[in-house]
Scaffold this motif. Structure first.
Motif, PDB file in Angstrom:
ATOM      1  N   THR A 196      11.305  29.067  23.013  1.00 40.81           N
ATOM      2  CA  THR A 196      10.448  29.634  21.969  1.00 40.81           C
ATOM      3  C   THR A 196      11.089  30.795  21.219  1.00 40.81           C
ATOM      4  OG1 THR A 196       9.398  31.102  23.592  1.00 40.81           O
ATOM      5  CG2 THR A 196       8.368  28.941  23.208  1.00 40.81           C
ATOM      6  N   ARG A 197      12.120  31.433  21.802  1.00 42.85           N
ATOM      7  CA  ARG A 197      12.810  32.543  21.137  1.00 42.85           C
ATOM      8  C   ARG A 197      14.245  32.097  20.848  1.00 42.85           C
ATOM      9  NH1 ARG A 197      13.183  37.214  24.868  1.00 42.85           N
ATOM     10  NH2 ARG A 197      13.589  35.531  26.357  1.00 42.85           N
ATOM     11  N   VAL A 198      14.559  31.935  19.571  1.00 42.20           N
ATOM     12  CA  VAL A 198      15.842  31.351  19.180  1.00 42.20           C
ATOM     13  C   VAL A 198      16.581  32.302  18.250  1.00 42.20           C
ATOM     14  CG1 VAL A 198      16.980  29.381  18.102  1.00 42.20           C
ATOM     15  CG2 VAL A 198      14.851  29.046  19.378  1.00 42.20           C
ATOM     16  N   ALA A 199      17.878  32.437  18.457  1.00 43.55           N
ATOM     17  CA  ALA A 199      18.736  33.178  17.536  1.00 43.55           C
ATOM     18  C   ALA A 199      19.531  32.185  16.701  1.00 43.55           C
ATOM     19  CB  ALA A 199      19.681  34.100  18.297  1.00 43.55           C
ATOM     20  N   ASP A 200      19.484  32.342  15.392  1.00 41.57           N
ATOM     21  CA  ASP A 200      20.289  31.548  14.470  1.00 41.57           C
ATOM     22  C   ASP A 200      21.470  32.426  14.067  1.00 41.57           C
ATOM     23  OD1 ASP A 200      21.419  30.053  12.474  1.00 41.57           O
ATOM     24  OD2 ASP A 200      19.630  29.938  11.211  1.00 41.57           O
ATOM     25  N   LEU A 201      22.600  32.206  14.716  1.00 38.28           N
ATOM     26  CA  LEU A 201      23.775  33.058  14.522  1.00 38.28           C
ATOM     27  C   LEU A 201      24.692  32.453  13.464  1.00 38.28           C
ATOM     28  CD1 LEU A 201      24.559  33.955  18.256  1.00 38.28           C
ATOM     29  CD2 LEU A 201      23.044  35.108  16.629  1.00 38.28           C
ATOM     30  N   GLY A 202      24.933  33.230  12.416  1.00 36.47           N
ATOM     31  CA  GLY A 202      25.623  32.697  11.246  1.00 36.47           C
ATOM     32  C   GLY A 202      24.621  31.957  10.398  1.00 36.47           C
ATOM     33  N   CYS A 203      23.491  32.622  10.124  1.00 42.40           N
ATOM     34  CA  CYS A 203      22.331  31.935   9.529  1.00 42.40           C
ATOM     35  C   CYS A 203      22.527  31.551   8.079  1.00 42.40           C
ATOM     36  CB  CYS A 203      21.081  32.807   9.667  1.00 42.40           C
ATOM     37  SG  CYS A 203      21.131  34.340   8.686  1.00 42.40           S
ATOM     38  N   GLY A 204      23.526  32.149   7.396  1.00 44.98           N
ATOM     39  CA  GLY A 204      23.693  31.834   5.982  1.00 44.98           C
ATOM     40  C   GLY A 204      22.446  32.208   5.198  1.00 44.98           C
ATOM     41  N   ILE A 205      22.023  31.338   4.297  1.00 45.46           N
ATOM     42  CA  ILE A 205      20.847  31.636   3.470  1.00 45.46           C
ATOM     43  C   ILE A 205      19.539  31.346   4.199  1.00 45.46           C
ATOM     44  CG2 ILE A 205      22.112  31.270   1.327  1.00 45.46           C
ATOM     45  CD1 ILE A 205      20.720  28.528   1.136  1.00 45.46           C
ATOM     46  N   GLY A 206      19.622  30.845   5.451  1.00 46.78           N
ATOM     47  CA  GLY A 206      18.428  30.743   6.282  1.00 46.78           C
ATOM     48  C   GLY A 206      17.772  29.383   6.372  1.00 46.78           C
ATOM     49  N   GLY A 207      18.472  28.311   6.007  1.00 45.50           N
ATOM     50  CA  GLY A 207      17.863  26.985   6.032  1.00 45.50           C
ATOM     51  C   GLY A 207      17.386  26.563   7.410  1.00 45.50           C
ATOM     52  N   ASP A 208      18.231  26.710   8.422  1.00 48.34           N
ATOM     53  CA  ASP A 208      17.830  26.328   9.779  1.00 48.34           C
ATOM     54  C   ASP A 208      16.737  27.248  10.312  1.00 48.34           C
ATOM     55  OD1 ASP A 208      19.355  24.012  10.989  1.00 48.34           O
ATOM     56  OD2 ASP A 208      21.012  25.156  10.153  1.00 48.34           O
TER      57      ASP A 208
ATOM     58  N   ILE B  90      20.233  29.459  21.513  1.00 45.59           N
ATOM     59  CA  ILE B  90      21.117  29.860  20.416  1.00 45.59           C
ATOM     60  C   ILE B  90      21.379  28.666  19.503  1.00 45.59           C
ATOM     61  CG2 ILE B  90      23.440  30.649  19.822  1.00 45.59           C
ATOM     62  CD1 ILE B  90      21.897  32.843  21.080  1.00 45.59           C
ATOM     63  N   TRP B  91      21.302  28.891  18.203  1.00 40.78           N
ATOM     64  CA  TRP B  91      21.816  27.940  17.219  1.00 40.78           C
ATOM     65  C   TRP B  91      22.957  28.637  16.505  1.00 40.78           C
ATOM     66  CZ3 TRP B  91      22.391  23.143  15.980  1.00 40.78           C
ATOM     67  CH2 TRP B  91      22.779  22.777  14.685  1.00 40.78           C
ATOM     68  N   MET B  92      24.139  28.015  16.506  1.00 42.66           N
ATOM     69  CA  MET B  92      25.322  28.616  15.892  1.00 42.66           C
ATOM     70  C   MET B  92      25.880  27.729  14.799  1.00 42.66           C
ATOM     71  SD  MET B  92      27.784  30.464  18.628  1.00 42.66           S
ATOM     72  CE  MET B  92      27.209  31.553  19.917  1.00 42.66           C
ATOM     73  N   ASP B  93      26.209  28.352  13.689  1.00 46.83           N
ATOM     74  CA  ASP B  93      26.924  27.688  12.608  1.00 46.83           C
ATOM     75  C   ASP B  93      28.157  28.531  12.312  1.00 46.83           C
ATOM     76  OD1 ASP B  93      27.832  26.349  10.412  1.00 46.83           O
ATOM     77  OD2 ASP B  93      26.023  26.605   9.195  1.00 46.83           O
ATOM     78  N   PRO B  94      29.244  28.324  13.072  1.00 46.41           N
ATOM     79  CA  PRO B  94      30.422  29.174  12.883  1.00 46.41           C
ATOM     80  C   PRO B  94      30.926  29.130  11.448  1.00 46.41           C
ATOM     81  CG  PRO B  94      30.655  27.773  14.825  1.00 46.41           C
ATOM     82  CD  PRO B  94      29.461  27.275  14.085  1.00 46.41           C
ATOM     83  N   ALA B  95      31.306  30.287  10.924  1.00 50.63           N
ATOM     84  CA  ALA B  95      31.877  30.348   9.581  1.00 50.63           C
ATOM     85  C   ALA B  95      33.225  29.657   9.594  1.00 50.63           C
ATOM     86  CB  ALA B  95      32.008  31.800   9.129  1.00 50.63           C
TER      87      ALA B  95
END
Length: 396
Positions: free
Chosen positions: A100-112, A164-169
């Motif tokens: 229930t508590r998620v970090a979007d790391l490298g969130c960019g403009i926030g789509g995810d 964690i959700w990661m979208d590495p740059a």
């Protein structure tokens, strides 16, 4: 977009001006809109920022639909953003796993992060770029369960969250004209850092679909996703986010909805056999996931040639996992003979597909000198070791 432009845009007057400025596409229309806004006395820097956003909003509708009309973008952020329908699949993984508590790391403009917040997940979105983080803050403002932090993904305290959700740059820094970084050690965070995090925390990772498959850990579920026949990403899932017994998945999104093919590993290739009455071109996600053998068996078919991703069968079938064609004839891959045959048949429109042959389809089409009202699909490939043209028509 520079910080000063964003600051001018994020004022009541700036946002009101943007909301009443339509999307623009051709140069003449842009000139007319600029002239009108200048005549109204607006600051030239604000006018430039508004026009840029109006164009990006229009372009973004393919990824975000009606949501694009209230969002802000950077050029690079939009290019790298997850399509909303794919982001919804990501968010669903976390919800299904009870995280229930998620970090979007490298969130960019926030789509995810938008998709996660819409499923009532508590989202902390993190980006290291100040302008990008500000844009994400605007895009997430309607969700009280989402917040944006300026920071480095590699130094985030993962104990604050369940997953964690990661979208590495994977590109150089900047908001436009960025270039791709080929070495995973140069990504931010690096791939080694991502995988180290995944050993202790439930983690999902967005990567490019063409990544070296040798880099995929055995502990991950690897899911390739295509949208309207374009493979858009590879997602790796670790811990409870990975489904038991599944290590390969091909998710196909299109007019049919969402369909998925899965397996415990790469599937064993089907045997090679003669050309049947029908030819099937597997979806790119199926090819990337190496589930072509399983697809061939569901079609009661076999491979057309070793190492070439075409399946053939005597069975006509409709499947979201492949495009189907009825075989009309075969000919040697000789442009003069093909041109004569197509002219005799009154063929003026040709769809060209190719695998296993070194042909430029655009140049090949020119040499055919097409004329007439008929249409056909030409599949240029190897058949029984010979370069061959297969004349087909699409299955409805």
């Amino acid at each position: 977009m520079e910080a000063a432009e964003l600051a001018a845009l994020l004022t009541p007057d700036g946002m009101a001006l943007l909301d009443r400025t339509p999307g623009v596409s051709d140069g003449g229309e842009i000139v007319r809109v600029v002239s009108r806004l200048r005549a109204e006395g607006h600051d030239p820097q604000l006018v430039a920022a508004v026009l840029t956003q109006a164009k990006l909003r229009q372009k973004a509708r393919g990824k975000f639909g009606d949501f694009a009309g209230r969002m802000l973008f950077t050029e690079a952020g939009l290019e790298q953003a997850t399509r909303l329908q794919v982001a919804a699949q990501h968010a669903g993984r976390f919800a299904a796993a009870g995280l229930t508590r998620v970090a979007d790391l490298g969130c960019g403009i926030g789509g995810d992060a938008m998709a996660m917040a819409a499923l009532d997940l508590d989202v902390t979105a993190v980006d290291r770029d100040e302008v990008t983080a500000a844009v994400a803050t605007h895009n997430l403002a309607v969700w009280p369960n989402a917040r944006v932090e300026l920071g480095d993904a590699a130094s985030f305290d993962v104990s604050r969250v369940d997953g964690i959700w990661m979208d590495p740059a994977r590109r150089t820094s900047g908001h436009s004209d960025t270039r791709r970084l080929a070495d995973p050690d140069d990504w931010s965070p690096s791939l080694d850092t991502v995988f180290a995090t995944a050993t202790t925390t439930p983690t999902g990772v967005k990567l490019g679909p063409g990544i070296d498959r040798d880099l995929i850990p055995d502990t991950a579920e690897a899911q390739w996703t295509s949208v309207d026949r374009e493979v858009v990403e590879l997602a790796l899932w670790f811990g409870p986010l990975a489904r038991p017994g599944i290590r390969r998945a091909a998710t196909v999104i299109g007019a049919h909805g969402i369909a998925e093919m899965t397996g415990p590993a790469d599937s064993e290739d089907a045997e090679v056999g003669p050309l049947g009455a029908y030819l099937y071109e597997p979806d790119g996600a199926v090819i990337r996931a190496r589930l072509i053998g399983d697809l061939a068996r569901t079609l009661e078919g076999h491979m057309l040639s070793d190492g070439i991703a075409y399946v053939t069968s005597d069975r006509a079938a409709t499947t979201p996992f492949a495009q189907g064609f009825r075989v009309l004839d075969t000919m040697p891959l000789d442009v003069k003979r093909l041109a004569a045959r197509l002219a005799a048949d009154g063929i003026g429109t040709v769809e060209i597909k190719k695998r296993g042959v070194d042909v430029d389809p655009a140049q090949f089409r020119k040499r055919l000198r097409l004329r007439g009202a008929g249409r056909v699909t030409l599949v240029l490939t190897r058949l029984e070791g010979r370069h061959t043209a297969i004349l087909c028509e699409r299955l409805s």
